[in-house]
Design a protein around this motif. Structure first.
Motif, short mmCIF file in Angstrom:
data_model
loop_
_atom_site.label_atom_id
_atom_site.label_comp_id
_atom_site.label_asym_id
_atom_site.label_seq_id
_atom_site.Cartn_x
_atom_site.Cartn_y
_atom_site.Cartn_z
N GLN A 9 12.85 1.27 2.40
CA GLN A 9 13.19 1.45 3.80
C GLN A 9 12.01 1.04 4.67
O GLN A 9 10.85 1.19 4.27
CB GLN A 9 13.54 2.92 4.08
N VAL A 10 12.33 0.51 5.85
CA VAL A 10 11.30 0.19 6.85
C VAL A 10 11.79 0.71 8.20
O VAL A 10 13.00 0.89 8.41
CB VAL A 10 11.03 -1.33 6.94
N HIS A 11 10.84 0.95 9.09
CA HIS A 11 11.19 1.27 10.47
C HIS A 11 11.10 -0.04 11.25
O HIS A 11 10.01 -0.59 11.43
CB HIS A 11 10.24 2.31 11.05
N ALA A 12 12.23 -0.56 11.69
CA ALA A 12 12.27 -1.86 12.35
C ALA A 12 13.35 -1.84 13.42
O ALA A 12 14.44 -1.32 13.20
CB ALA A 12 12.54 -2.97 11.34
N ASN A 13 13.05 -2.38 14.58
CA ASN A 13 13.92 -2.33 15.75
C ASN A 13 14.25 -0.89 16.15
O ASN A 13 15.35 -0.60 16.62
CB ASN A 13 15.21 -3.14 15.53
N GLY A 14 13.31 -0.02 15.92
CA GLY A 14 13.45 1.35 16.38
C GLY A 14 14.28 2.26 15.50
O GLY A 14 14.54 3.42 15.86
N ILE A 15 14.73 1.78 14.35
CA ILE A 15 15.53 2.61 13.45
C ILE A 15 15.04 2.47 12.01
O ILE A 15 14.28 1.56 11.68
CB ILE A 15 17.04 2.25 13.50
N ARG A 16 15.51 3.39 11.15
CA ARG A 16 15.26 3.28 9.72
C ARG A 16 16.25 2.29 9.12
O ARG A 16 17.46 2.47 9.22
CB ARG A 16 15.43 4.65 9.05
N ASP A 59 21.35 -2.83 4.45
CA ASP A 59 22.35 -1.86 4.90
C ASP A 59 22.41 -1.96 6.42
O ASP A 59 21.46 -1.57 7.11
CB ASP A 59 21.94 -0.43 4.49
N VAL A 60 23.49 -2.50 6.95
CA VAL A 60 23.66 -2.59 8.39
C VAL A 60 23.65 -1.18 8.98
O VAL A 60 24.15 -0.23 8.35
CB VAL A 60 24.97 -3.32 8.74
N ARG A 61 23.09 -1.02 10.17
CA ARG A 61 23.01 0.31 10.78
C ARG A 61 24.38 1.00 10.75
O ARG A 61 25.42 0.39 11.00
CB ARG A 61 22.48 0.24 12.20
N GLY A 62 24.35 2.28 10.41
CA GLY A 62 25.59 3.03 10.30
C GLY A 62 26.31 2.86 8.98
O GLY A 62 27.42 3.37 8.81
N ARG A 63 25.65 2.17 8.03
CA ARG A 63 26.24 1.99 6.70
C ARG A 63 25.19 2.28 5.65
O ARG A 63 24.00 2.10 5.85
CB ARG A 63 26.75 0.55 6.48
N GLY A 64 25.65 2.69 4.47
CA GLY A 64 24.74 2.91 3.36
C GLY A 64 23.67 3.92 3.70
O GLY A 64 23.94 4.99 4.24
N LEU A 65 22.41 3.56 3.42
CA LEU A 65 21.29 4.47 3.62
C LEU A 65 20.49 4.16 4.87
O LEU A 65 19.43 4.75 5.09
CB LEU A 65 20.37 4.44 2.38
#
Length: 268
Positions: A9-16, A59-65
């Motif tokens: 995981q990375v923090h990128a564009n303000g989200i995990r 994992d697109v935001r709102g999907r997976g982890l």
């Protein structure tokens, strides 16, 4: 031998943002899945690409982890910025981005919004070409919502077969296991945005070589649609995977790899 390296995981564009990495060698390739496909469901494809490419599945935001939540922006611009931020955070260069369905639309918007990204190529695998004033995406929103709610409640492969009757037992098990991670709000907004976002306006500003791929047994990208896209893209070609429906590698895995390999200049 598996080409799976790790998940991270990375923090990128303000989200995990969560991703899976395969291969670890060769040119960089980022896979952006469709509307209800967590990264893990593309693992079998990433395994194959991992033999020749340093392959990342997002994992697109709102999907997976990846991060989800009621306060998150699930619009196309935010999704496109996520991919760009992931590429930068990972320090990738000369990247091929392969987007399936919704992921193809994300890739188009990303290329338009981030012309400075070190992109090499795009592969647009059966992307919805709907938009304002255009024919709707040929799918039904309740199919997605009902299946997600069943998965949140708890379902097995047999229950999933009602929604995906042609899939193998292994495919059904994996989808039943992971579909509950698809945030309903994210999916509904993405589906409705298929009709609201005009990706055709983005196409003339996509400057990298691009493969548009259509399903031979589907109606998401018709011949007329392909002609229009090619007329707007500066450097593009079109191919059909004749024996596949919309879920291209699920339906005709070898045909999908051949089409990608012909474009990338190496067998997959």
């Amino acid at each position: 031998m598996s080409h799976y390296q790790y998940g991270a995981q990375v923090h990128a564009n303000g989200i995990r943002q969560h991703y899976l990495r395969y291969g670890g060698r060769g040119p960089a390739l980022v896979i952006v899945p469709g509307i209800t496909s967590p990264a893990v469901t593309w693992g079998f494809v990433a395994e194959r690409f991992g033999a020749r490419f340093d392959t990342y599945v997002q994992d697109v935001r709102g999907r997976g982890l990846s991060q989800a939540g009621d306060d998150l922006d699930y619009g196309l611009d935010a999704q496109a910025d996520d991919v760009a931020a992931l590429i930068r955070a990972l320090g990738l260069n000369d990247v091929t981005v392969l987007g399936h369905s919704m992921g193809g639309r994300i890739a188009i918007r990303m290329a338009r919004r981030h012309p400075d990204l070190p992109l090499a190529r795009l592969i647009l695998a059966d992307p919805p070409v709907s938009g304002p004033g255009r024919r709707p995406y040929p799918a039904n929103l309740p199919w997605y919502v009902d299946s997600i709610r069943a998965a949140v409640h708890g379902m097995d492969a047999d229950a999933m077969r009602e929604f995906c009757p042609t899939w193998t037992e292994q495919q059904l098990r994996l989808r039943a296991q992971w579909l509950h991670t698809c945030d309903e709000r994210a999916v509904v907004q993405s589906f409705e945005d298929f009709q609201r976002d005009d990706i055709h306006r983005d196409l003339p500003r996509v400057t990298v070589p691009t493969l548009l791929m259509g399903a031979g047994r589907g109606d998401v990208v018709t011949d007329a649609d392909a002609d229009e896209v090619l007329s707007l893209l500066p450097d593009a070609r079109f191919t059909r995977v004749e024996n596949a429906g919309h879920m291209l590698p699920w339906d005709d895995e070898e045909g999908f790899y051949r089409a990608c390999g012909d474009f990338l200049g190496c067998p997959i």
